[in-house]
Enzyme design. Structure first.
Site, mmCIF file in Angstrom:
data_model
loop_
_atom_site.group_PDB
_atom_site.id
_atom_site.type_symbol
_atom_site.label_atom_id
_atom_site.label_comp_id
_atom_site.label_asym_id
_atom_site.label_seq_id
_atom_site.Cartn_x
_atom_site.Cartn_y
_atom_site.Cartn_z
ATOM 1 N N GLU A 56 23.898 17.500 6.187
ATOM 2 C CA GLU A 56 25.324 17.824 6.183
ATOM 3 C C GLU A 56 25.562 19.315 5.973
ATOM 4 O OE1 GLU A 56 24.703 15.180 2.513
ATOM 5 O OE2 GLU A 56 23.459 15.941 4.146
ATOM 6 N N CYS A 79 24.383 13.809 -1.467
ATOM 7 C CA CYS A 79 24.004 13.997 -2.870
ATOM 8 C C CYS A 79 25.160 14.621 -3.646
ATOM 9 C CB CYS A 79 22.750 14.862 -2.977
ATOM 10 S SG CYS A 79 22.975 16.573 -2.423
ATOM 11 N N THR A 200 -14.673 -0.636 1.951
ATOM 12 C CA THR A 200 -14.453 -0.050 3.272
ATOM 13 C C THR A 200 -15.061 1.347 3.353
ATOM 14 O OG1 THR A 200 -12.418 -1.308 3.644
ATOM 15 C CG2 THR A 200 -12.672 0.734 4.896
ATOM 16 N N ASP A 204 -18.048 2.042 6.010
ATOM 17 C CA ASP A 204 -17.740 2.811 7.219
ATOM 18 C C ASP A 204 -17.772 4.325 7.025
ATOM 19 O OD1 ASP A 204 -17.295 0.337 8.403
ATOM 20 O OD2 ASP A 204 -15.132 0.394 8.035
ATOM 21 N N GLU A 297 -5.212 0.038 5.078
ATOM 22 C CA GLU A 297 -6.332 -0.037 6.021
ATOM 23 C C GLU A 297 -7.571 -0.440 5.236
ATOM 24 O OE1 GLU A 297 -6.844 2.796 9.187
ATOM 25 O OE2 GLU A 297 -5.059 3.906 8.577
ATOM 26 N N LEU A 302 -9.201 -7.026 0.225
ATOM 27 C CA LEU A 302 -8.033 -6.328 -0.319
ATOM 28 C C LEU A 302 -6.750 -6.818 0.341
ATOM 29 C CD1 LEU A 302 -7.034 -4.241 -2.303
ATOM 30 C CD2 LEU A 302 -7.395 -2.458 -0.584
#
Length: 367
Positions: A56, A79, A200, A204, A297, A302
């Site tokens: 704004e 705000c 993970t 990986d 991911e 999980l």
């Protein structure tokens, strides 16, 4: 057009403006603004990144003195408190705008409804709720942080037609197409943080970064990382620690570690239940760090924990046109459900083809 149709017309444009800040505004919300007078747009703006002028403020500066008697359209309540910038509500009053149309109220207790009261006190007409659903969707992470006291969680998986994410021996590269993996980069770029597990990382050794050159020109920094690592098993030379510009939160049961992690690594001692990290506690902690949105991911374990706790708000599945068989690993990681009343329900919100893959986006329907 009727007044309602006109308000929707301009608010739709506001939402498109706001979305330009998709990769840069976090932890702030995406906000756009238009100033309209005599059915002409005389000022426009959007919030680009933290510390820069609010939408704004930009729009009012462009409109200048023409703002007097005009209508301001904005997707989030202005705000009314001092932060990095002065209160926008004061500026609206000073500019002599006569009407303000707001899509959704700000969930921040410092603002919530207070700006609307202030504007009305000074004789400004205020209308709220125009395209509210679309506005909430645009800033779902921001609203989640204040309403649910945790970030919005999106879980992402590349799966076979029979819902598998890897062979029994762990092989998973690659189930989905290169185009689908490029699309994952887009999903990462619009999130505050990527959440994963030590399993993970150990299996990986991923970077979990945005590498697409076009996206790298758009983002300010790589998304932060959170890892569940109960016993601090992750080696300090893991690739996930390489980018020093982002924070890596490690949630663990250990009070301290002899490992010398890099300065961007933050160890967070959390409580546990049956030797498992309390995920809700992790998410509450991240919300306090101004993390709005998370991309999960990880492997099925999980994912199963998040589903059991009803913490997955959105699920993205990249279906590949191939099958891996009954012995392969499923993405869900949840135990057998014996009663339909206990089912975990999702609704389809989007479905698109990516090369030969199918991207399915679902929203949780927890009861």
């Amino acid at each position: 057009m009727t007044n309602n149709e006109t308000d929707k017309f301009y608010m739709y444009k506001v939402l498109l403006l706001a979305a330009k800040g998709k990769y840069t505004v976090q932890p702030n919300p995406m906000v756009g603004a238009l100033i309209v007078k005599d059915n002409k747009i005389i000022g426009s703006g959007y919030h680009k990144k933290p510390g820069t002028p609010h939408a704004e403020q930009v729009a009012i500066k462009k409109a200048g003195r023409k703002s007097k008697g005009a209508t301001l359209y904005i997707n989030l309540e202005p705000c009314c408190h001092y932060g990095r910038t002065p209160p926008c509500s004061d500026l609206i009053i000073e500019s002599k705008i006569s009407r303000v149309v707001i899509s959704s109220l700000d969930p921040n207790p410092l603002v919530n409804g207070k700006s609307v009261k202030q504007l009305r006190k000074y004789g400004i007409k205020v209308k709220t709720g125009v395209l509210k659903k679309e506005s909430l969707e645009l800033n779902k992470g921001f609203f989640s942080k204040f309403i649910k006291k945790r970030p919005h969680v999106t879980a992402k998986f590349g799966v076979s037609l029979d819902g598998k994410i890897s062979l029994l021996n762990g092989t998973s590269k690659w189930i989905t197409s290169l185009d689908s993996r490029k699309d994952v980069q887009e999903e990462r770029a619009s999130r505050s943080l990527i959440f994963t597990s030590s399993k993970t990382v150990l299996r990986d050794n991923p970077q979990m970064t945005i590498r697409d050159s076009i996206l790298l020109d758009k983002i300010i920094k790589q998304p932060d990382i959170a890892i569940i690592d109960r016993n601090l098993r992750i080696p300090i030379n893991s690739k996930i620690f390489n980018d020093k510009s982002r924070l890596v939160y490690i949630f663990t049961n250990r009070k301290q570690s002899s490992k010398k992690f890099r300065s961007n690594v933050i160890l967070v001692k959390t409580s546990s239940d049956n030797n498992k990290i309390n995920i809700k506690e992790c998410l509450r902690f991240l919300a306090k760090q101004d993390i709005n949105s998370i991309l999960l991911e990880s492997g099925s374990n999980l994912m199963g924990s998040f589903l059991r706790e009803r913490l997955v708000d959105e699920l993205i599945l990249y279906f590949s046109p191939r099958m891996l068989g009954s012995s392969a690993i499923s993405f869900s990681g949840i135990q057998d459900i014996e009663k339909l009343s206990k089912k975990i329900k999702f609704s389809v919100s989007d479905m698109i083809a990516i090369n030969q893959d199918l991207k399915l986006t679902l929203e949780s329907q927890y009861v």
